[in-house]
Design an enzyme around this catalytic site. Structure first.
Site, PDB file in Angstrom:
ATOM      1  CG  LEU A   1      98.989 -12.391  43.956  1.00 24.03           C
ATOM      2  CD1 LEU A   1      99.073 -13.299  45.172  1.00 24.03           C
ATOM      3  CD2 LEU A   1      98.658 -13.193  42.716  1.00 24.03           C
ATOM      4  CG  ASP A   2      92.983  -9.123  41.513  1.00 19.05           C
ATOM      5  OD1 ASP A   2      93.717  -8.297  40.942  1.00 19.05           O
ATOM      6  OD2 ASP A   2      92.215  -9.893  40.911  1.00 19.05           O
ATOM      7  CE  LYS A   3      90.855  -5.291  50.752  1.00 20.14           C
ATOM      8  NZ  LYS A   3      89.828  -4.257  51.035  1.00 20.14           N
TER       9      LYS A   3
ATOM     10  CB  THR B   1      93.931 -13.069  44.503  1.00 18.06           C
ATOM     11  OG1 THR B   1      92.813 -12.825  43.645  1.00 18.06           O
ATOM     12  CG2 THR B   1      94.647 -14.330  44.044  1.00 18.06           C
TER      13      THR B   1
ATOM     14  NE  ARG C   1      88.158 -11.033  40.474  1.00 13.76           N
ATOM     15  CZ  ARG C   1      88.165  -9.835  41.045  1.00 13.76           C
ATOM     16  NH1 ARG C   1      89.327  -9.189  41.229  1.00 13.76           N
ATOM     17  NH2 ARG C   1      87.040  -9.269  41.416  1.00 13.76           N
TER      18      ARG C   1
END
Length: 310
Positions: free
Chosen positions: A142-144, A146, A241
């Site tokens: 997961l993105d930082k 998220t 996104r």
């Protein structure tokens, strides 16, 4: 691969079934093991890591029902990542899997400009047995900024099986996203994603990108905003996104892709990995996990409800 075929983390075997009788070995293996690319299987065959009985296996040799095909896999290269005592929210754990509810702000694994303080550092402190595994058993990220659910493998067999579930879309991943605008009640985005040619830290929809699809459904209209449920069919970097911005509905708080901030109530993109479904690699049991919206996301939704009553 079944539990009865497991000998240790990097060795296993499978038995040729009657409906595979007469197939070339490489074709039979490609059918049974979709988590491995044909190139990987060919490398293992060439290197003598796949055997039938006591003899090295030939890619072109026809197989017979009941034959036992044995695999002796190379252990994955381990990175020099240090264990760190960082708290983890663990929803499930056994000797095969760990399911984690990741908070926003926590990087998943070390990379450029972030050598420590990551989820991977925390995992190695919590479970030192993960050290031999590639990325300490992390199979998706997961993105930082998220939040939400991640599954981690505790053995190499489990790691490969989970990668296979990702590739065949057997692993289900659903997100909640708050976007600017009013998209259709249901829809999908099918657009390839690749590295942005001008901004190397961004991704973009581009003709030569990797295939990507996201399905969405509006859960709630909140004035000029919409709360969505998004289901992934692929797992490209920044996929939701990029896809929603491509449609003209960027995520609230996503300054990278045009979302901006909403009165500073949310200092990140409004994206949360809400639900995860997976088949247990050892038992075959279907597992499902859910994570409620974290406080910052939930508070913003409540504020918008008050400002935009039905």
């Amino acid at each position: 691969m079944s539990e009865k075929g497991l000998t240790d983390e990097f060795r296993f075997w499978l038995e040729i079934s009657p409906d595979e009788e007469g197939l070339r070995l490489d074709r039979a293996l490609a059918r049974r093991l979709p988590q491995f690319s044909r190139t990987t299987l060919q490398h293992w065959l060439r290197d003598g890591r796949i055997t039938i009985g006591s003899r090295p296996a030939s890619a072109a040799a026809p197989v017979r029902a009941g034959e036992r095909v044995a695999f002796d896999l190379p252990p994955p290269a381990s990175a020099d990542v240090l264990a760190e005592d960082i708290p983890l929210a663990i929803l499930f754990e056994d000797d095969t899997l760990i399911v984690i509810d990741k908070p926003a702000g926590l990087v998943v694994h070390p990379g450029a400009g972030c050598a420590s303080g990551t989820l991977q550092n925390a995992l190695l402190h919590h479970a030192p047995d993960l050290a031999p595994l590639a990325r300490s058993g992390i199979v998706h990220r997961l993105d930082k900024d998220t939040s939400g659910l991640l599954v981690v493998a505790r053995t190499e067999i489990a790691r490969l099986a989970l990668i296979g579930q990702l590739k065949t879309r057997e692993m289900g991943r659903e997100y909640e996203a708050l976007v600017i605008g009013r998209p259709p009640a249901t829809g999908f985005v099918e657009a390839p994603i690749g590295r942005d040619a001008r901004h190397r830290t961004r991704m973009s929809v581009r003709r030569d990108g990797r295939p990507a699809r996201s399905d969405f459904m509006v859960l709630e209209r909140l004035g000029p905003y919409s709360l969505l449920r998004v289901r992934l069919h692929s797992g490209r970097t920044h996929q939701i996104r990029v896809h929603m911005a491509h449609l003209g509905f960027p995520l609230v708080g996503d300054e990278t892709y045009g979302g901006g901030r909403t009165r500073h109530l949310l200092t990140r993109q409004a994206l949360h990995a809400r639900r995860l479904t997976v088949r247990h690699p050892r038992t075959g049991e279907p597992l499902a996990f859910e994570s409620p919206r974290p406080h910052d996301f939930a508070n913003l939704v409540e504020m918008l409800r008050r400002e935009n009553p039905p």
